[in-house]
Design an enzyme around this catalytic site. Structure first.
Site: not given
Length: 355
Positions: A117, A122, A125, A128
């Protein structure tokens, strides 16, 4: 690079690892993509759409990289080659035996839930991206099951007050649940033991519920640390009052690889009024509610409906797959250099050894 995408075969899994739009981008980068026949049908992607995007329909298991969503079955593991790189959700903490089986084939495996993370990761990810789907879907389920309106209505027959929604946990799923409930017109209160998320909660138009006596409880990686027994008791006592005022509770408190913290004791459920709904997004890890039955929906003696959904992203397979495919694309574009911190962080098996 040759990239293969098998059809998902485990129960409840309707997603696919790559969608035609992402295949088109991989082909533009001169990668070869092989899709198993009918792999994307449950996610709204036909074989024809894949072919038009530049993919070949065939056997994906001979590819250098095999991209999946769910952990491989025993039959799928048996098809891995010694030089194969397997990418997908692999449940490394919950199924170490699965990693050993992959290692026995001599393969390398990257778990999407282990992507670090950090800022540069990102776009990879996947936890998420899929949590966004879960948070949204959870509120829609609650709105459907609640025998009351979410928004306030002013009618000739009188005014109907808005639903009171409590969201426990303000990670990606929780924040999306807050935003969705607010869009539907509910009055939303949210709780998280990480004080850093207070501004995010308030920016979405929700009230941040604070518990005196618990300091900031953020741990490494942005997750919440485990509370002491004393802190847990303070939390339960403070939240029980708010739970009794709530029409809907959405729970999202979960750290990968750990049992879900019990945030809603049976006594708190007894204090909720008939018709209230609890949607427990931590059901797969045992649930945040003491009474949650994973994969089941039941109504308590006092008329509270408790829903423990499993694999919610799969219920919105088209967009969940599109988001996940972009995560996979970003990882492929990064490359598989074992010295890269993102690749190293996600790697759970390397050249036949569990790492």
């Amino acid at each position: 690079m040759r990239i293969g995408v098998p059809k998902e075969r485990v129960d409840r899994e309707r997603r696919v690892a790559l969608v035609p739009d992402v295949v088109r981008r991989l082909r533009a980068a001169e990668h070869e993509v092989v899709i198993e026949a009918a792999a994307g049908l449950t996610a709204g992607a036909t074989d024809e759409a894949y072919v038009q995007a530049g993919a070949t329909i065939g056997d994906p298991w001979g590819a250098q990289v095999v991209a999946k969503v769910a952990p491989p079955t025993a039959d799928e593991v048996a098809r891995l080659g010694g030089d194969t790189i397997l990418v997908g959700f692999l449940n490394p903490l919950g199924d170490p035996g699965g990693l050993e089986a992959i290692a026995a084939r001599g393969a390398t495996a990257l778990a999407m839930e282990k992507v670090p993370r950090i800022s540069r990761a990102q776009s990879m990810d996947a936890l998420s991206s899929q949590a966004t789907v879960s948070g949204y879907r959870a509120v829609l389920i609650a709105a459907t099951e609640l025998p009351r309106f979410f928004p306030m209505f002013m009618t000739a027959a009188g005014t109907v007050p808005p639903a009171q929604v409590l969201v426990l946990g303000a990670g990606v799923a929780g924040l999306q649940a807050i935003a969705t409930a607010r869009r539907l017109g509910a009055v939303v209160t949210a709780f998280d033991i990480r004080s850093a998320v207070k501004e995010q909660i308030q920016s979405l138009g929700a009230k941040f519920f604070e518990v005196e006596g618990i300091g900031d409880a953020e741990a490494a990686g942005g997750y919440a640390r485990e509370l002491t027994p004393e802190e847990q008791q303070l939390q339960r006592e403070a939240l029980s009052v708010q739970m009794g005022k709530s029409d809907v509770i959405v729970t999202t408190a979960l750290v990968p690889g750990r049992p879900a913290p019990k945030l809603i004791p049976a006594a708190a459920v007894e204090g909720m009024r008939a018709g209230s709904v609890i949607v427990d997004l931590a059901a797969e890890a045992g649930g945040n509610c003491e009474l949650t039955q994973p994969g089941e929906t039941f109504v308590t003696d006092n008329g509270v409906k408790i829903i423990g959904p499993l694999n919610l992203p799969s219920e919105m397979a088209e967009h969940a797959s599109a988001l996940y495919a972009r995560n996979i694309l970003s990882l492929i574009e990064l490359g598989f250099d074992p010295g890269d911190e993102v690749v190293a962080g996600a790697t759970v098996v390397r050249n036949g050894k569990v790492v």
